[in-house]
Design a protein around this motif. Structure first.
Motif, short mmCIF file in Angstrom:
data_model
loop_
_atom_site.label_atom_id
_atom_site.label_comp_id
_atom_site.label_asym_id
_atom_site.label_seq_id
_atom_site.Cartn_x
_atom_site.Cartn_y
_atom_site.Cartn_z
N ASP A 119 0.97 -1.16 -0.08
CA ASP A 119 0.01 -0.09 0.01
C ASP A 119 0.77 1.19 -0.29
OD1 ASP A 119 -2.21 -1.51 -0.03
OD2 ASP A 119 -2.82 -1.21 2.03
N ALA A 120 1.77 1.39 0.67
CA ALA A 120 2.76 2.40 0.74
C ALA A 120 3.60 2.73 -0.28
CB ALA A 120 4.03 2.20 1.81
N GLU A 121 3.86 1.59 -1.29
CA GLU A 121 4.46 1.74 -2.22
C GLU A 121 3.41 2.42 -3.43
OE1 GLU A 121 7.05 1.90 -5.53
OE2 GLU A 121 7.60 1.51 -3.45
N LYS A 122 2.19 2.06 -3.45
CA LYS A 122 1.08 2.36 -4.34
C LYS A 122 0.79 3.70 -3.97
CE LYS A 122 -0.92 -2.05 -5.48
NZ LYS A 122 -2.30 -2.92 -5.17
N ALA A 123 0.64 4.11 -2.77
CA ALA A 123 0.43 5.38 -2.46
C ALA A 123 1.62 6.43 -2.57
CB ALA A 123 0.17 5.48 -0.72
N SER A 124 2.94 5.88 -2.78
CA SER A 124 3.91 6.59 -2.97
C SER A 124 3.92 7.04 -4.57
CB SER A 124 5.16 6.17 -2.60
OG SER A 124 5.55 6.04 -1.21
N GLN A 125 3.81 6.23 -5.32
CA GLN A 125 3.69 6.32 -6.67
C GLN A 125 2.63 7.44 -7.02
OE1 GLN A 125 3.06 2.56 -8.41
NE2 GLN A 125 5.28 1.70 -8.09
N ALA A 126 1.23 7.25 -6.53
CA ALA A 126 0.23 8.04 -6.66
C ALA A 126 0.51 9.59 -6.16
CB ALA A 126 -0.95 7.51 -5.93
N ALA A 127 1.08 9.68 -5.06
CA ALA A 127 1.65 11.05 -4.53
C ALA A 127 2.58 11.50 -5.49
CB ALA A 127 2.24 11.16 -3.16
N LEU A 128 3.51 10.95 -5.90
CA LEU A 128 4.67 11.33 -6.76
C LEU A 128 4.16 11.84 -8.15
CD1 LEU A 128 7.86 11.89 -7.32
CD2 LEU A 128 7.78 9.48 -8.10
N LYS A 129 3.09 10.74 -8.70
CA LYS A 129 2.64 11.27 -9.97
C LYS A 129 1.68 12.59 -9.78
CE LYS A 129 -0.32 9.42 -13.55
NZ LYS A 129 -1.02 8.26 -14.01
N PHE A 130 0.92 12.54 -8.72
CA PHE A 130 0.21 14.01 -8.60
C PHE A 130 1.09 15.14 -8.29
CE2 PHE A 130 -1.44 16.94 -5.24
CZ PHE A 130 -2.13 17.59 -6.10
N ASN A 131 2.03 15.10 -7.60
CA ASN A 131 3.02 16.35 -7.39
C ASN A 131 3.68 16.84 -8.28
OD1 ASN A 131 2.69 17.38 -4.29
ND2 ASN A 131 2.65 14.97 -4.19
N LYS A 132 4.19 15.81 -9.25
CA LYS A 132 4.67 16.19 -10.49
C LYS A 132 3.94 16.87 -11.39
CE LYS A 132 8.56 12.84 -10.73
NZ LYS A 132 8.99 11.73 -11.63
N TRP A 133 2.83 16.39 -11.73
CA TRP A 133 1.84 17.09 -12.29
C TRP A 133 1.25 18.30 -11.95
CZ3 TRP A 133 -3.44 18.08 -10.96
CH2 TRP A 133 -4.40 18.66 -12.15
N TYR A 134 0.97 18.39 -10.48
CA TYR A 134 0.49 19.81 -10.04
C TYR A 134 1.30 20.90 -9.99
CZ TYR A 134 -1.82 22.86 -6.92
OH TYR A 134 -2.45 23.89 -6.12
N VAL A 135 2.69 20.51 -9.69
CA VAL A 135 3.72 21.42 -9.77
C VAL A 135 3.97 22.03 -11.14
CG1 VAL A 135 5.77 20.33 -9.94
CG2 VAL A 135 5.75 22.42 -8.55
#
Length: 150
Positions: A19-35
Motif C-alpha cells: 500500500d505504501a508503494e502504491k500510495a507513494s507512486q500516486a503521490a509522486l505522480k500527482f505532485n509532478k503533475w500539480y507543480v
C-alpha cells in the motif's frame, strides 16, 4: 499459535508495504503533475478537472467551496494548499521526489520534497477512494538539516 501470529503479522506488514508503494507512486505522480500546472500559471483546483483523479472528492468539494467568491472571505489560505508555499522554486518542476512514507490508521503519509536541494517538504495523507490512491490532506514538514552531515 505463535507461528500463526507471526505469519499473520508478516502478511499484514507485506500489505502495508505494498500500500505504501502504491500510495507513494500516486503521490509522486500527482505532485509532478500539480507543480507543472502551477509553473504554467494554471490553477488546477478550479481550472482543471483532471485534479479529481488525484484528490479525494470530499477534499475537492471543500477546496472548491473555499475558492467560491461567495465564501472566499470566510476561508483564507496564505499558501498553496498542496505545495504549502506561496511561490514555487525555479527548479521544482524537474525535482519532485518521495523521500519517506509512514502508515497510520487514518492514512498513508507520503513525504514529498521539491527542489534540487529538497528545500520544501510536504506530507501527503493518502487514502484509497474507490480503489485509487488519492490525496486527502497535506501538511508542511520543516526539516532541520544537520550541517555536519553535508
Amino acid at each position: 499459535m505463535k507461528k500463526i501470529m507471526l505469519i499473520a503479522l508478516f502478511f499484514m506488514h507485506s500489505a502495508q508495504a505494498e500500500d505504501a508503494e502504491k500510495a507513494s507512486q500516486a503521490a509522486l505522480k500527482f505532485n509532478k503533475w500539480y507543480v507543472t500546472q502551477v509553473a504554467m500559471d494554471h490553477f488546477p483546483i478550479t481550472d482543471n478537472p483532471e485534479i479529481d483523479k488525484y484528490v479525494t472528492a470530499d477534499t475537492m468539494k471543500k477546496l472548491r467551496h473555499a475558492q467560491d467568491p461567495r465564501f472566499a472571505d470566510d476561508e483564507f489560505y496564505d499558501a498553496d494548499f498542496f505545495l504549502k508555499s506561496q511561490d514555487i522554486g525555479d527548479d521544482w518542476v524537474g525535482n519532485v521526489s518521495v523521500v519517506a512514507s509512514e502508515y497510520d490508521p487514518v492514512c498513508t503519509n507520503i513525504y514529498v520534497t521539491f527542489g534540487a536541494k529538497e528545500d520544501n517538504t510536504v506530507i501527503d495523507c493518502m487514502v484509497e477512494e474507490k480503489g485509487v490512491w488519492k490525496v486527502q490532506s497535506v501538511a508542511r514538514k520543516e526539516i532541520s538539516r544537520n550541517e555536519v552531515l553535508k
